[in-house]
Motif scaffolding. Sequence first.
Motif, PDB file in Angstrom:
ATOM      1  N   HIS A  85       0.712  -1.193   0.143  1.00  0.00           N
ATOM      2  CA  HIS A  85       0.188  -0.491  -0.269  1.00  0.00           C
ATOM      3  C   HIS A  85       0.608   1.073  -0.090  1.00  0.00           C
ATOM      4  O   HIS A  85       0.536   2.438  -0.638  1.00  0.00           O
ATOM      5  N   VAL A  86       2.025   1.582   0.679  1.00  0.00           N
ATOM      6  CA  VAL A  86       2.963   2.818   0.900  1.00  0.00           C
ATOM      7  C   VAL A  86       3.232   2.537  -0.659  1.00  0.00           C
ATOM      8  O   VAL A  86       3.444   3.677  -1.373  1.00  0.00           O
ATOM      9  N   ARG A  87       3.913   1.896  -1.172  1.00  0.00           N
ATOM     10  CA  ARG A  87       5.035   1.636  -2.334  1.00  0.00           C
ATOM     11  C   ARG A  87       3.844   1.651  -3.086  1.00  0.00           C
ATOM     12  O   ARG A  87       3.975   2.664  -4.369  1.00  0.00           O
ATOM     13  N   ARG A  88       2.346   1.464  -3.252  1.00  0.00           N
ATOM     14  CA  ARG A  88       0.998   2.151  -4.317  1.00  0.00           C
ATOM     15  C   ARG A  88       1.042   3.141  -4.615  1.00  0.00           C
ATOM     16  O   ARG A  88       1.139   4.183  -5.463  1.00  0.00           O
ATOM     17  N   CYS A  89       0.654   4.058  -2.992  1.00  0.00           N
ATOM     18  CA  CYS A  89       0.753   5.443  -2.766  1.00  0.00           C
ATOM     19  C   CYS A  89       2.014   6.450  -3.127  1.00  0.00           C
ATOM     20  O   CYS A  89       1.857   7.162  -3.458  1.00  0.00           O
ATOM     21  N   LEU A  90       3.253   5.492  -3.431  1.00  0.00           N
ATOM     22  CA  LEU A  90       4.134   6.715  -3.296  1.00  0.00           C
ATOM     23  C   LEU A  90       4.069   6.798  -5.523  1.00  0.00           C
ATOM     24  O   LEU A  90       4.322   7.992  -5.581  1.00  0.00           O
ATOM     25  N   VAL A  91       3.823   5.546  -5.733  1.00  0.00           N
ATOM     26  CA  VAL A  91       4.106   5.782  -7.221  1.00  0.00           C
ATOM     27  C   VAL A  91       3.041   6.730  -7.898  1.00  0.00           C
ATOM     28  O   VAL A  91       2.805   7.350  -8.590  1.00  0.00           O
ATOM     29  N   ARG A  92       1.919   5.738  -7.301  1.00  0.00           N
ATOM     30  CA  ARG A  92       0.724   6.334  -8.175  1.00  0.00           C
ATOM     31  C   ARG A  92       0.332   8.369  -7.625  1.00  0.00           C
ATOM     32  O   ARG A  92       0.375   9.412  -8.082  1.00  0.00           O
ATOM     33  N   THR A  93       0.721   8.400  -6.622  1.00  0.00           N
ATOM     34  CA  THR A  93       1.259  10.303  -6.037  1.00  0.00           C
ATOM     35  C   THR A  93       2.281  11.209  -7.656  1.00  0.00           C
ATOM     36  O   THR A  93       1.944  11.265  -7.501  1.00  0.00           O
ATOM     37  N   HIS A  94       3.101   9.998  -7.502  1.00  0.00           N
ATOM     38  CA  HIS A  94       4.230  10.582  -8.403  1.00  0.00           C
ATOM     39  C   HIS A  94       3.469  10.561 -10.081  1.00  0.00           C
ATOM     40  O   HIS A  94       3.667  11.756 -10.506  1.00  0.00           O
ATOM     41  N   ARG A  96       0.833  11.113 -10.056  1.00  0.00           N
ATOM     42  CA  ARG A  96      -0.820  12.030 -10.760  1.00  0.00           C
ATOM     43  C   ARG A  96      -0.447  13.514 -11.834  1.00  0.00           C
ATOM     44  O   ARG A  96      -1.297  14.035 -11.436  1.00  0.00           O
ATOM     45  N   ARG A  97       0.915  13.731 -11.726  1.00  0.00           N
ATOM     46  CA  ARG A  97       1.626  15.203 -12.060  1.00  0.00           C
ATOM     47  C   ARG A  97       0.105  15.012 -13.455  1.00  0.00           C
ATOM     48  O   ARG A  97       1.109  14.491 -14.420  1.00  0.00           O
ATOM     49  N   PRO A  98      -0.002  16.259 -13.938  1.00  0.00           N
ATOM     50  CA  PRO A  98      -0.606  16.154 -15.760  1.00  0.00           C
ATOM     51  C   PRO A  98       0.231  16.403 -16.261  1.00  0.00           C
ATOM     52  O   PRO A  98      -0.470  16.089 -17.473  1.00  0.00           O
ATOM     53  N   ARG A  99       1.370  16.830 -16.692  1.00  0.00           N
ATOM     54  CA  ARG A  99       2.241  16.291 -17.750  1.00  0.00           C
ATOM     55  C   ARG A  99       2.908  15.222 -17.802  1.00  0.00           C
ATOM     56  O   ARG A  99       3.970  15.014 -16.403  1.00  0.00           O
ATOM     57  N   GLY A 100       3.474  15.076 -18.382  1.00  0.00           N
ATOM     58  CA  GLY A 100       4.811  14.093 -18.880  1.00  0.00           C
ATOM     59  C   GLY A 100       3.928  12.046 -18.122  1.00  0.00           C
ATOM     60  O   GLY A 100       5.213  11.844 -17.715  1.00  0.00           O
ATOM     61  N   ARG A 101       3.270  12.237 -18.341  1.00  0.00           N
ATOM     62  CA  ARG A 101       1.861  11.450 -17.245  1.00  0.00           C
ATOM     63  C   ARG A 101       3.255   9.834 -18.424  1.00  0.00           C
ATOM     64  O   ARG A 101       3.262   9.143 -17.662  1.00  0.00           O
ATOM     65  N   ARG A 102       2.969   9.823 -19.621  1.00  0.00           N
ATOM     66  CA  ARG A 102       3.660   8.951 -19.724  1.00  0.00           C
ATOM     67  C   ARG A 102       4.967   8.000 -20.209  1.00  0.00           C
ATOM     68  O   ARG A 102       5.394   6.710 -19.905  1.00  0.00           O
ATOM     69  N   ALA A 103       6.196   9.109 -20.355  1.00  0.00           N
ATOM     70  CA  ALA A 103       7.079   9.116 -19.791  1.00  0.00           C
ATOM     71  C   ALA A 103       7.241   8.340 -18.150  1.00  0.00           C
ATOM     72  O   ALA A 103       7.936   8.020 -17.896  1.00  0.00           O
ATOM     73  N   ALA A 104       6.783   9.274 -17.303  1.00  0.00           N
ATOM     74  CA  ALA A 104       6.488   8.754 -16.063  1.00  0.00           C
ATOM     75  C   ALA A 104       5.882   7.373 -15.726  1.00  0.00           C
ATOM     76  O   ALA A 104       6.695   7.265 -14.440  1.00  0.00           O
ATOM     77  N   ARG A 105       5.041   7.353 -15.989  1.00  0.00           N
ATOM     78  CA  ARG A 105       4.724   5.446 -16.419  1.00  0.00           C
ATOM     79  C   ARG A 105       5.888   4.933 -16.254  1.00  0.00           C
ATOM     80  O   ARG A 105       5.877   3.404 -16.137  1.00  0.00           O
ATOM     81  N   ARG A 106       5.927   5.100 -17.389  1.00  0.00           N
ATOM     82  CA  ARG A 106       7.439   4.220 -18.852  1.00  0.00           C
ATOM     83  C   ARG A 106       8.947   4.239 -17.657  1.00  0.00           C
ATOM     84  O   ARG A 106       9.067   2.964 -17.036  1.00  0.00           O
TER      85      ARG A 106
END
Length: 374
Positions: A85-94, A96-106
């Motif tokens: 749950h902590v790791r999921r919160c960390l990644v999903r919080t990151h 949620r930035r509106p810009r560069g989401r595809r690159a951030a997900r990769r």
Amino acid sequence: MPPTSDVLPGRPVRPVRPVRPVRPVVLAGAGHDFAAYARAHWSRLVVTARLLTDDPGAAEELARRTLVRMYARWRRVPRNDVDFHVRRCLVRTHLRRPRGRRAARRRAVVVLRVWEGLADAEIAQLLGCSVGAVRAHARHGLKEADTGPGQLREVFTRAAARSAVPSEVPLSDIRAEGRIRRRRRIAVASAACAALLTPVALLGADRLGGGGAQDGTSGARSGDGSRQATSPIRVVAPGERVTAGAGVRIWLTADGGHWSVPLPGDDSDRPLDEPGVSLRVDSVTGGFFLSGLFHGLSGDPGRVEVRTGDGGRTTAKVLVLAGSPGWGIWYASTPLPSRNVQALLSMDGDDRVVTVYDDAGRVTVRSDREWWRI
């Protein structure tokens, strides 16, 4: 790397472990020490955040925001699955930035694979996507990095070693912000208690009610007799404050919605590209202020309809951010009497308080059924 491979070449061999097996869920109670967990895992969180953001300052802020969110719901976190749950919160919080989401997900997929050593199925659970999507992100991420997993792990190790990790977690700040977020989650219960202690003046003809729009808009009645009116939509600039009622100011920024009420808050942690609509109830002079954030639409809504607790519905006002279609804040322009809020609390079945329609009158999203437990 072939796109269907679950094992990265050059990656250290790890024992095979089950992916979040079915097991008894034990919620974290008062004895489950958040402070001890935060102190033990702070350095690791900052390092992982450093690899996700590639920015030391942003990494520490990301780790701090993650722990704030976890503190707000700590007692609801399964004690035997805290790390997930902590790791999921960390990644999903990151993400949620509106810009560069595809690159951030990769990049997140690559970091979770190479640095955290997670299997694709585990990463898919963290990100809320398919295993195929994880493999595709990993393939493109490694191609952009132009190196193999083994060399990339060495790069990550050097970057982690350069990270300036503080010696102590900022627990006092985290707890203070976490308490505010926790109070937001029980805002309805707090408002109900306030209603028992504070006499609420009866509203006149301008109160919410009866199934008509209260903002001077007009529209045809539907087959069930309720009035369908187009929501008054106002386009605002980032940070532009709008007075929505007595003591209530709301505004939008690129990361979400914000409120200035007796209990301030924001919806900046919501993924704006996923369909949904939130509902918050704030105790204000004259009753209760209903508002929330809608997001993940293909365009601006046709209207936002809100139940009034007396059998009727009203059309909410809408704020959207210039250049950001598909999400924004909705709000009811008149406070709701306490007895109406109590009626909303007693709803059962599949009743929803907020419904968002498109221009063709089709339902796009609705608020959660058990919204008072959020």
